[in-house]
Design a protein around this motif. Structure first.
Motif, PDB file in Angstrom:
ATOM      1  N   LEU A  91       0.831  -1.212   0.000  1.00 10.21           N
ATOM      2  CA  LEU A  91       0.000   0.000   0.000  1.00 10.21           C
ATOM      3  C   LEU A  91       0.856   1.248   0.000  1.00 10.21           C
ATOM      4  CD1 LEU A  91      -2.797  -0.964   2.557  1.00 10.21           C
ATOM      5  CD2 LEU A  91      -2.988  -0.852   0.066  1.00 10.21           C
ATOM      6  N   SER A  92       1.944   1.209   0.744  1.00  6.04           N
ATOM      7  CA  SER A  92       2.834   2.362   0.795  1.00  6.04           C
ATOM      8  C   SER A  92       3.459   2.622  -0.553  1.00  6.04           C
ATOM      9  CB  SER A  92       3.906   2.134   1.860  1.00  6.04           C
ATOM     10  OG  SER A  92       4.792   3.228   1.891  1.00  6.04           O
ATOM     11  N   ARG A  93       3.901   1.537  -1.238  1.00  2.46           N
ATOM     12  CA  ARG A  93       4.518   1.741  -2.547  1.00  2.46           C
ATOM     13  C   ARG A  93       3.489   2.232  -3.564  1.00  2.46           C
ATOM     14  NH1 ARG A  93       7.228  -2.942  -0.874  1.00  2.46           N
ATOM     15  NH2 ARG A  93       5.719  -4.287  -1.963  1.00  2.46           N
ATOM     16  N   ALA A  94       2.231   1.745  -3.460  1.00  2.00           N
ATOM     17  CA  ALA A  94       1.199   2.203  -4.410  1.00  2.00           C
ATOM     18  C   ALA A  94       0.880   3.675  -4.189  1.00  2.00           C
ATOM     19  CB  ALA A  94      -0.068   1.358  -4.233  1.00  2.00           C
ATOM     20  N   ARG A  95       0.824   4.070  -2.940  1.00  3.59           N
ATOM     21  CA  ARG A  95       0.538   5.482  -2.639  1.00  3.59           C
ATOM     22  C   ARG A  95       1.665   6.376  -3.127  1.00  3.59           C
ATOM     23  NH1 ARG A  95      -0.210   4.758   2.232  1.00  3.59           N
ATOM     24  NH2 ARG A  95       1.813   5.386   3.063  1.00  3.59           N
ATOM     25  N   GLN A  96       2.893   5.910  -2.967  1.00  2.32           N
ATOM     26  CA  GLN A  96       4.028   6.698  -3.433  1.00  2.32           C
ATOM     27  C   GLN A  96       4.027   6.800  -4.956  1.00  2.32           C
ATOM     28  OE1 GLN A  96       7.467   4.789  -1.737  1.00  2.32           O
ATOM     29  NE2 GLN A  96       6.901   5.380   0.403  1.00  2.32           N
ATOM     30  N   GLY A  97       3.597   5.737  -5.617  1.00  2.04           N
ATOM     31  CA  GLY A  97       3.533   5.798  -7.079  1.00  2.04           C
ATOM     32  C   GLY A  97       2.481   6.788  -7.565  1.00  2.04           C
ATOM     33  N   ILE A  98       1.323   6.806  -6.884  1.00  2.00           N
ATOM     34  CA  ILE A  98       0.262   7.762  -7.276  1.00  2.00           C
ATOM     35  C   ILE A  98       0.740   9.183  -7.045  1.00  2.00           C
ATOM     36  CG2 ILE A  98      -2.064   8.552  -6.706  1.00  2.00           C
ATOM     37  CD1 ILE A  98      -2.772   5.644  -6.089  1.00  2.00           C
ATOM     38  N   GLU A  99       1.422   9.417  -5.947  1.00  6.61           N
ATOM     39  CA  GLU A  99       1.910  10.763  -5.651  1.00  6.61           C
ATOM     40  C   GLU A  99       2.924  11.209  -6.696  1.00  6.61           C
ATOM     41  OE1 GLU A  99       3.377  10.516  -1.727  1.00  6.61           O
ATOM     42  OE2 GLU A  99       1.397  10.580  -0.768  1.00  6.61           O
ATOM     43  N   ARG A 100       3.842  10.279  -7.144  1.00  8.22           N
ATOM     44  CA  ARG A 100       4.798  10.662  -8.174  1.00  8.22           C
ATOM     45  C   ARG A 100       4.110  10.970  -9.486  1.00  8.22           C
ATOM     46  NH1 ARG A 100       7.804   6.498  -5.690  1.00  8.22           N
ATOM     47  NH2 ARG A 100       7.087   5.019  -7.259  1.00  8.22           N
ATOM     48  N   TRP A 101       3.034  10.221  -9.780  1.00  9.74           N
ATOM     49  CA  TRP A 101       2.295  10.491 -11.047  1.00  9.74           C
ATOM     50  C   TRP A 101       1.575  11.831 -11.004  1.00  9.74           C
ATOM     51  CZ3 TRP A 101      -2.905  11.025 -12.205  1.00  9.74           C
ATOM     52  CH2 TRP A 101      -3.241  11.020 -13.578  1.00  9.74           C
ATOM     53  N   CYS A 102       0.983  12.107  -9.867  1.00 10.60           N
ATOM     54  CA  CYS A 102       0.296  13.395  -9.730  1.00 10.60           C
ATOM     55  C   CYS A 102       1.272  14.542  -9.811  1.00 10.60           C
ATOM     56  CB  CYS A 102      -0.463  13.448  -8.407  1.00 10.60           C
ATOM     57  SG  CYS A 102      -1.891  12.326  -8.323  1.00 10.60           S
ATOM     58  N   GLY A 103       2.485  14.354  -9.286  1.00 13.65           N
ATOM     59  CA  GLY A 103       3.486  15.405  -9.369  1.00 13.65           C
ATOM     60  C   GLY A 103       3.907  15.681 -10.794  1.00 13.65           C
ATOM     61  N   ARG A 104       3.933  14.641 -11.639  1.00 15.00           N
ATOM     62  CA  ARG A 104       4.341  14.844 -13.028  1.00 15.00           C
ATOM     63  C   ARG A 104       3.208  15.396 -13.885  1.00 15.00           C
ATOM     64  NH1 ARG A 104       6.221   9.604 -12.273  1.00 15.00           N
ATOM     65  NH2 ARG A 104       4.588   8.870 -13.687  1.00 15.00           N
ATOM     66  N   VAL A 105       2.024  14.877 -13.666  1.00 15.89           N
ATOM     67  CA  VAL A 105       0.917  15.194 -14.576  1.00 15.89           C
ATOM     68  C   VAL A 105       0.337  16.589 -14.295  1.00 15.89           C
ATOM     69  CG1 VAL A 105      -1.410  14.488 -15.247  1.00 15.89           C
ATOM     70  CG2 VAL A 105       0.384  12.781 -14.957  1.00 15.89           C
ATOM     71  N   GLU A 106       0.223  17.040 -13.036  1.00 17.14           N
ATOM     72  CA  GLU A 106      -0.394  18.323 -12.665  1.00 17.14           C
ATOM     73  C   GLU A 106      -1.857  18.364 -13.137  1.00 17.14           C
ATOM     74  OE1 GLU A 106       0.604  23.104 -12.716  1.00 17.14           O
ATOM     75  OE2 GLU A 106       1.565  21.745 -14.171  1.00 17.14           O
ATOM     76  N   LEU A 107      -2.746  17.656 -12.387  1.00 19.75           N
ATOM     77  CA  LEU A 107      -4.158  17.527 -12.758  1.00 19.75           C
ATOM     78  C   LEU A 107      -4.953  18.825 -12.586  1.00 19.75           C
ATOM     79  CD1 LEU A 107      -4.985  14.040 -11.205  1.00 19.75           C
ATOM     80  CD2 LEU A 107      -4.589  14.588 -13.604  1.00 19.75           C
ATOM     81  N   ALA A 108      -4.538  19.711 -11.714  1.00 21.52           N
ATOM     82  CA  ALA A 108      -5.318  20.933 -11.439  1.00 21.52           C
ATOM     83  C   ALA A 108      -4.470  22.164 -11.717  1.00 21.52           C
ATOM     84  CB  ALA A 108      -5.815  20.952 -10.002  1.00 21.52           C
ATOM     85  N   PRO A 109      -4.166  22.448 -12.990  1.00 17.36           N
ATOM     86  CA  PRO A 109      -3.397  23.652 -13.320  1.00 17.36           C
ATOM     87  C   PRO A 109      -4.277  24.908 -13.192  1.00 17.36           C
ATOM     88  CG  PRO A 109      -4.099  22.593 -15.320  1.00 17.36           C
ATOM     89  CD  PRO A 109      -4.560  21.703 -14.207  1.00 17.36           C
ATOM     90  N   ASP A 110      -3.633  26.053 -13.305  1.00 16.69           N
ATOM     91  CA  ASP A 110      -4.332  27.334 -13.271  1.00 16.69           C
ATOM     92  C   ASP A 110      -5.023  27.537 -14.619  1.00 16.69           C
ATOM     93  OD1 ASP A 110      -5.277  29.823 -12.886  1.00 16.69           O
ATOM     94  OD2 ASP A 110      -3.332  30.795 -12.539  1.00 16.69           O
ATOM     95  N   LEU A 111      -6.379  27.568 -14.611  1.00 17.32           N
ATOM     96  CA  LEU A 111      -7.132  27.678 -15.870  1.00 17.32           C
ATOM     97  C   LEU A 111      -7.095  29.077 -16.458  1.00 17.32           C
ATOM     98  CD1 LEU A 111     -10.288  25.499 -15.093  1.00 17.32           C
ATOM     99  CD2 LEU A 111      -8.204  24.862 -16.312  1.00 17.32           C
ATOM    100  N   ALA A 112      -6.498  30.020 -15.763  1.00 16.36           N
ATOM    101  CA  ALA A 112      -6.380  31.372 -16.317  1.00 16.36           C
ATOM    102  C   ALA A 112      -5.162  31.522 -17.209  1.00 16.36           C
ATOM    103  CB  ALA A 112      -6.320  32.393 -15.180  1.00 16.36           C
ATOM    104  N   GLN A 113      -4.326  30.476 -17.316  1.00 11.59           N
ATOM    105  CA  GLN A 113      -3.110  30.533 -18.123  1.00 11.59           C
ATOM    106  C   GLN A 113      -3.137  29.457 -19.210  1.00 11.59           C
ATOM    107  OE1 GLN A 113       0.193  30.077 -15.467  1.00 11.59           O
ATOM    108  NE2 GLN A 113      -0.253  31.997 -14.341  1.00 11.59           N
ATOM    109  N   ASN A 114      -2.496  29.747 -20.324  1.00 12.42           N
ATOM    110  CA  ASN A 114      -2.349  28.789 -21.450  1.00 12.42           C
ATOM    111  C   ASN A 114      -3.713  28.212 -21.855  1.00 12.42           C
ATOM    112  OD1 ASN A 114       0.466  29.155 -21.317  1.00 12.42           O
ATOM    113  ND2 ASN A 114       0.631  27.550 -19.753  1.00 12.42           N
ATOM    114  N   ILE A 115      -4.655  29.080 -22.080  1.00 16.79           N
ATOM    115  CA  ILE A 115      -6.001  28.638 -22.449  1.00 16.79           C
ATOM    116  C   ILE A 115      -5.958  27.944 -23.803  1.00 16.79           C
ATOM    117  CG2 ILE A 115      -8.352  29.429 -22.966  1.00 16.79           C
ATOM    118  CD1 ILE A 115      -7.880  31.745 -21.057  1.00 16.79           C
ATOM    119  N   GLY A 116      -6.539  26.760 -23.852  1.00  9.93           N
ATOM    120  CA  GLY A 116      -6.607  25.979 -25.078  1.00  9.93           C
ATOM    121  C   GLY A 116      -5.525  24.944 -25.225  1.00  9.93           C
TER     122      GLY A 116
END
Length: 544
Positions: free
Chosen positions: A49-74
């Motif tokens: 479970l610890s390794r799975a949680r660490q993997g999800i955290e590393r993926w979220c750090g790379r992907v950036e799911l919640a960027p600022d929608l006021a920048q780079n529109i489109g």
């Protein structure tokens, strides 16, 4: 200077490398995942479970799911953030609660009777005037009284109705039979009970009961017996007694004068004359003058009416005493009320025969004259043996002269019809009435209402058909004249002229001055009232 540490040891300082010191998220994750840090990896289920949680955290750090929608529109990064927002909103809506009723514990069932019983124990109904109408339930501390206490005195007001008897009115108010009979006799000794006007208010004070189940004793009655008299029935040591309270009354007649101007009626109203007095004045002069052609704007109207004022402030307008019209400072018409019948006599015509044209029988305009015309209903020419006056439905119709009613009822095409005989072979007829106000055989006076405008019989609308007869032959009503014979003989002529001089000497507005003086009563009743005022509340008698 501070130095930033990297994962291998101590690196160059920020000032040496020219870059800002920072610790990347990947470095934190890598350090946690390397076994070379001296911390052994977790084994078993917790390790996975610890390794799975660490993997999800590393993926979220790379992907950036919640960027600022006021920048780079489109951009792809912006579209990914928009998708995240929509997905999270959909999840929130999916968990939105519905509006279905929730089950709860039921309250104790109660009806209106039980509800009022609960409310009687509360303070709120007392603040609203005890609207429940219930009392608190009796307890062992509540004991029943042998009898309910009564007020020592009871003050009330009673009104004498139309056709009502004085004794019956007092009995309804709760006065005992013995006191009622005694009070009626005392009042009748001071004023005729038939003279007490309907609507008169009686202020009645009742005392204690002489015995249980007996009516209360009468203590006092106060009322307005006449315009110039108040009466009180009071209980003294010797029983009931009547006390008279004379009221000072000023009977100076009211005289009103003014310029006719554009309208005689509006000028009289502007002078403050009562409406009833103006109507009597117009009817009186209309028998001798034409209000349309004989009255000019620069003429002066002058009339006097009987007028009474009491010391209490009430006013009473009586009948018309004098009606005059002046032109250029000289009398053009002078009428004085004279005789037992109260007729209006023209001062200049006393002692000689006069003739006059008939007045207008209704307030309206002529719509069809006397002569040949095409009948509006029959459609062919025929003789129109009268004069038509257009007027509103229900307008009063007046007799043009004194006479006797020879016919009153339905009369063919005339509809509701009245015929008057004025003497000397002269008669008048009034047709198409909506309602007849006189009966056959009755005597009428000039200006008396004999019916009301309608559209009965052969009629296309509300109007008055007015006819005149001379020897049972129809003539033009506008051509007839009424002859009046002198009715004041030589013995009365001097008194008549003296009366005229008295009236014409009255100053305009003299009846509106101060009355002066006080209401007077005899000394003995005054002392009696003063004595009784210490025993009871004296209710002032109401004015009529």
């Amino acid at each position: 200077m501070f130095k930033a540490a990297d994962d291998c040891g101590f690196g160059p300082t920020a000032s040496e490398s020219g870059e800002t010191a920072s610790l990347a998220h990947a470095q934190i994750l890598d350090r946690a995942s390397h076994p070379s840090d001296g911390i052994p990896p977790r084994a078993g289920r917790d390790g996975r479970l610890s390794r799975a949680r660490q993997g999800i955290e590393r993926w979220c750090g790379r992907v950036e799911l919640a960027p600022d929608l006021a920048q780079n529109i489109g951009s792809v990064r912006w579209l990914r953030g928009l998708g995240t927002m929509v997905a999270l909103g959909a999840v929130a809506l999916a968990f939105w609660p519905d509006l279905s009723a929730l089950e709860a514990a039921t309250s104790m069932p109660r009806d209106d009777r039980v509800r009022d019983e609960f409310r009687s124990q509360m303070i709120m109904p007392l603040a609203l005037g005890a609207d429940s109408g219930r009392r608190m339930g009796a307890t062992a501390l509540v004991t029943e009284l042998p009898n309910a206490p009564e007020r020592p005195t009871l003050e009330l007001a009673s009104t004498l109705g139309q056709g009502d008897g004085l004794g019956a009115m007092l009995a309804r108010a709760g006065v005992g039979p013995a006191d009622t009979d005694r009070a009626v006799r005392l009042i009748a000794s001071a004023v005729a009970t038939s003279e007490i006007a309907p609507g008169t208010r009686f202020d009645i004070t009742l005392g204690r009961r002489p015995a249980p189940e007996q009516p209360r004793a009468l203590r006092a009655i106060d009322f307005r017996a006449r315009f110039d008299l108040d009466l009180s029935v009071v209980r003294t040591d010797g029983g009931l007694a009547v006390v008279r309270h004379p009221i000072r009354v000023d009977e100076t007649p009211l005289r009103i004068r003014g310029k006719v101007g554009s309208s005689l009626y509006r000028a009289a109203r502007g002078s403050g004359a009562p409406i009833a007095a103006i109507q009597d004045y117009l009817r009186a002069i209309d028998k001798h003058l034409s209000l349309e052609s004989d009255v000019r704007a620069d003429d002066e109207f002058d009339f006097i009416v009987a007028y009474k004022r009491s010391a209490k402030g009430e006013r009473q307008v009586g009948e018309l005493l004098y009606a005059g019209l002046e032109r250029g400072g000289k009398p053009k018409l002078q009428l004085v009320r004279w005789g037992k019948n109260g007729e209006m006599f023209e001062a200049s015509g006393v002692g000689r025969t006069t003739s006059r044209a008939p007045g207008q029988p209704v307030a309206g305009r002529i719509t069809s004259s006397f002569g040949m015309r095409r009948h509006p209903i029959l459609g062919y020419k025929r003789m129109h043996s009268g004069v038509d006056y257009g007027a509103r439905y229900g307008t009063p119709i007046y007799a043009v002269a004194d006479g006797r009613v020879s016919f009153a009822g339905r009369h063919g095409g005339h509809g509701n019809y009245v015929r008057l005989e004025h003497g000397g072979g002269i008669g008048t007829g009034y047709g198409h009435m909506s309602r007849i106000a006189v009966r056959s055989g009755a005597s009428v006076r000039a200006g008396q209402v004999i019916g009301y405008v309608g559209s009965t019989g052969l009629s296309t609308g509300p109007h008055l058909h007015w006819e005149a007869y001379r020897g049972n032959r129809k003539v033009n009503p506008l051509s007839i004249r009424f002859v009046s014979q002198p009715q004041i003989d030589g013995k009365e002529l001097a008194s008549f002229k003296h009366r005229l001089a008295q009236l014409t000497q009255i100053e305009p507005g003299a009846a509106l001055g101060d009355i002066g003086g006080e209401t007077k009563a005899s000394a003995e009743p005054a002392r009696e009232i003063e004595r009784l005022s210490n025993q009871r509340k004296v209710v002032p008698p109401a004015g009529t």
